[in-house]
Write an enzyme that holds these catalytic residues in place. Structure first.
Site, PDB file in Angstrom:
ATOM      1  N   GLY A 191       0.897  -1.099   0.114  1.00 43.98           N
ATOM      2  CA  GLY A 191       0.244  -0.063   0.201  1.00 43.98           C
ATOM      3  C   GLY A 191       0.932   1.270   0.025  1.00 43.98           C
ATOM      4  O   GLY A 191       0.362   2.207   0.347  1.00 43.98           O
ATOM      5  N   ARG A 192       2.159   1.112  -0.477  1.00 45.86           N
ATOM      6  CA  ARG A 192       3.010   2.187  -0.509  1.00 45.86           C
ATOM      7  C   ARG A 192       3.240   2.739   1.040  1.00 45.86           C
ATOM      8  O   ARG A 192       3.599   4.070   1.259  1.00 45.86           O
ATOM      9  CB  ARG A 192       2.430   3.474  -1.361  1.00 45.86           C
ATOM     10  CG  ARG A 192       2.448   2.968  -2.851  1.00 45.86           C
ATOM     11  CD  ARG A 192       3.750   2.702  -3.332  1.00 45.86           C
ATOM     12  NE  ARG A 192       3.892   2.413  -4.690  1.00 45.86           N
ATOM     13  CZ  ARG A 192       3.834   1.123  -5.410  1.00 45.86           C
ATOM     14  NH1 ARG A 192       3.752   0.050  -4.553  1.00 45.86           N
ATOM     15  NH2 ARG A 192       4.004   0.975  -6.546  1.00 45.86           N
TER      16      ARG A 192
END
Length: 214
Positions: A191-192
């Site tokens: 999810g970065r």
């Protein structure tokens, strides 16, 4: 119009990085990650992108190979008269970046570059393959040349010149050490929400460590 590259992305899930996993000294942490990159048989694990700046303020980058890590910093070798060498003469401030895609990791180091001693440069030059030693003499690195035939001619001339003898190090070729004052370790996460930790040089040879938002 959407580019064909815009949807290329990977969700990094392999590893994580916690504060209590970090070594107390940043170069020990870097050495640890380098050893893990070597163990995973990562392509060119010691390759690092070196960024320098010229007299107009224009940054420039290129990949060089790390040859040593010591208490002083990171050592690499090049032609002192090359573009990077000229930049370092103008401004010793530089930055390097390692990226190990297989481990979903990168490390960024900011610091000052200094020449190592002639004795150290001589010792490393003597350890290089003979072909590379001749190449250091034959190539006017970063200068414009008319064609590859010229370079081949220069190589043959120095090959003949040094036939049957040890090849000395050219005065224009040698080592630099990057002495870092800031080092960031980046570990890709889903999810970065990447893990980022920075070591910042403090007084008395100590290092402050803090986490950054991804």
């Amino acid at each position: 119009m959407q580019s064909k590259f815009s949807n290329i992305r990977n969700d990094y899930k392999r590893l994580s990085l916690r504060r209590d996993n970090l070594e107390g000294l940043p170069l020990l942490q870097l050495k640890k990650w380098l050893e893990e990159a070597v163990e995973t048989e990562h392509t060119e694990p010691t390759a690092m992108t070196l960024a320098t700046v010229d007299a107009t303020g224009q940054p420039s980058q290129r990949v060089v190979l790390l040859k040593d890590i010591s208490d002083k910093g990171l050592t690499f070798f090049t032609n002192y008269l090359s573009k990077k060498g000229q930049h370092i003469d103008f401004s010793p401030k530089a930055s390097v970046n390692f990226f190990w895609a297989m481990l979903e990791r990168q490390v960024r180091l900011d610091g000052v570059v200094k020449k190592i001693s002639a004795k150290e440069s001589d010792a490393y030059f003597a350890s290089r393959p003979r072909e590379s030693q001749i190449g250091a003499w034959a190539s006017p690195q970063s200068e414009m040349v008319q064609d590859s035939a010229y370079l081949n001619k220069m190589y043959r001339e120095f090959e003949e010149k040094f036939s049957g003898m040890e090849i000395p190090r050219p005065a224009r070729w040698g080592g630099y050490v990057l002495v870092p004052h800031r080092i960031e370790f980046w570990q890709g996460r889903p999810g970065r929400m990447h893990d980022r930790f920075v070591y910042q040089a403090a007084k008395g040879g100590e290092w402050d460590i803090f986490r950054l938002a991804p």
